[in-house]
Design a protein around this motif. Structure first.
Motif, short mmCIF file in Angstrom:
data_model
loop_
_atom_site.label_atom_id
_atom_site.label_comp_id
_atom_site.label_asym_id
_atom_site.label_seq_id
_atom_site.Cartn_x
_atom_site.Cartn_y
_atom_site.Cartn_z
N HIS A 26 18.02 6.82 -20.78
CA HIS A 26 17.48 6.25 -19.55
C HIS A 26 16.78 4.92 -19.79
O HIS A 26 16.55 4.17 -18.83
CB HIS A 26 16.51 7.25 -18.91
N SER A 47 28.42 6.05 -8.70
CA SER A 47 27.54 6.23 -7.55
C SER A 47 27.20 7.71 -7.35
O SER A 47 28.00 8.60 -7.65
CB SER A 47 28.18 5.69 -6.28
N THR A 80 16.94 7.73 -0.24
CA THR A 80 15.47 7.69 -0.33
C THR A 80 14.95 7.98 -1.73
O THR A 80 13.74 7.97 -1.95
CB THR A 80 14.85 8.71 0.64
N PRO A 82 13.73 7.69 -5.52
CA PRO A 82 12.93 6.59 -6.10
C PRO A 82 13.73 5.73 -7.06
O PRO A 82 14.71 6.17 -7.66
CB PRO A 82 11.80 7.34 -6.84
N GLU A 83 13.30 4.51 -7.18
CA GLU A 83 13.83 3.59 -8.19
C GLU A 83 12.99 3.75 -9.46
O GLU A 83 11.88 4.28 -9.41
CB GLU A 83 13.76 2.15 -7.66
N PRO A 84 13.49 3.30 -10.62
CA PRO A 84 14.76 2.59 -10.79
C PRO A 84 15.92 3.55 -10.95
O PRO A 84 15.74 4.73 -11.28
CB PRO A 84 14.53 1.82 -12.10
N ARG A 85 17.12 3.04 -10.71
CA ARG A 85 18.35 3.77 -11.02
C ARG A 85 18.73 3.41 -12.46
O ARG A 85 18.85 2.23 -12.80
CB ARG A 85 19.47 3.40 -10.05
N LEU A 115 24.67 6.18 -11.99
CA LEU A 115 23.44 5.40 -11.83
C LEU A 115 22.55 6.16 -10.85
O LEU A 115 22.91 6.35 -9.69
CB LEU A 115 23.75 4.01 -11.27
N PRO A 117 18.16 7.98 -10.38
CA PRO A 117 16.84 8.13 -10.98
C PRO A 117 16.93 9.05 -12.20
O PRO A 117 17.80 9.93 -12.25
CB PRO A 117 16.02 8.78 -9.86
#
Length: 211
Positions: A26, A47, A80, A82-85, A115, A117
């Motif tokens: 990660h 995706s 919705t 959270p980031e980051p991916r 990609l 979280p």
């Protein structure tokens, strides 16, 4: 037996080692992967929507009506998250990792790379550990999942909803694989081909809050 091998392995260091392997993955910059796949027209392969598509289509074909509300929830929650991916393996269990002298030397089977979280990977692994149909080992399985999560949290805090998203994805994927096998359309998803597997998977969905 599988249960005996699992119990023996449970008292080793693999929850910590697996958490470290996830954290290292990660931490990699995702841009090289995105650019490489985009250059050959395969950008959509990483995706999260692809994972949902791979559940929704087969679930409808197989008549798994109980998964419809879960798929709706996944569709609504995905934007919705959270980031980051980051680069997620999508199926990073101990059988995908080779180690020597306590050091990881190789990770295999990247068909589900995504990609997402970081919690997506963590949720998949925890749900996989807890849903294994192993008689009398439920407490041990939950303990292992907790050890894995705790080891990872030394590197990165975890968002509970993103964890739930990964866990629901894993359980739905397994239910689809089991239904395909029972319909004669695919191989047996070992060890979920044994008696009581469907009941265990439904119980996991209920623990995640899906009736």
């Amino acid at each position: 037996t599988f249960a005996t091998a699992f119990r023996d392995a449970a008292f080793g260091s693999w929850p910590r080692l697996l958490a470290e392997t996830h954290a290292r993955l990660h931490a990699l910059p995702p841009r090289p992967l995105v650019d490489a796949l985009g250059a050959v027209g395969l950008g959509e392969r990483v995706s999260l929507a692809r994972h949902i598509d791979r559940i929704e289509g087969p679930a409808e074909e197989l008549g798994l009506a109980e998964l419809r509300p879960v798929v709706v929830w996944l569709r609504e929650r995905e934007p919705t998250l959270p980031e980051p991916r980051v680069v997620c393996h999508g199926d990073l269990f101990p059988n995908q990792v080779f180690a020597e002298n306590g050091q990881v030397t190789q990770v295999i089977d990247w068909a589900d790379v995504t990609l997402a979280p970081p919690e997506f990977d963590l949720g998949i692994v925890c749900a996989g550990i807890e849903s294994l149909p192993l008689h009398g080992l439920g407490a041990l399985q939950r303990n292992l999942a907790q050890r894995f999560r705790s080891s990872y949290e030394r590197y990165h805090p975890l968002d509970s909803e993103a964890l739930r998203f990964g866990a629901a994805t894993r359980i739905c994927r397994t239910m689809v694989s089991l239904a395909r096998h029972r319909a004669g359309l695919g191989p047996a998803p070992v060890p979920y081909d044994r008696h009581g597997s469907a009941r265990r998977l439904h119980a996991q969905l209920a623990r995640l809050g899906f009736a």
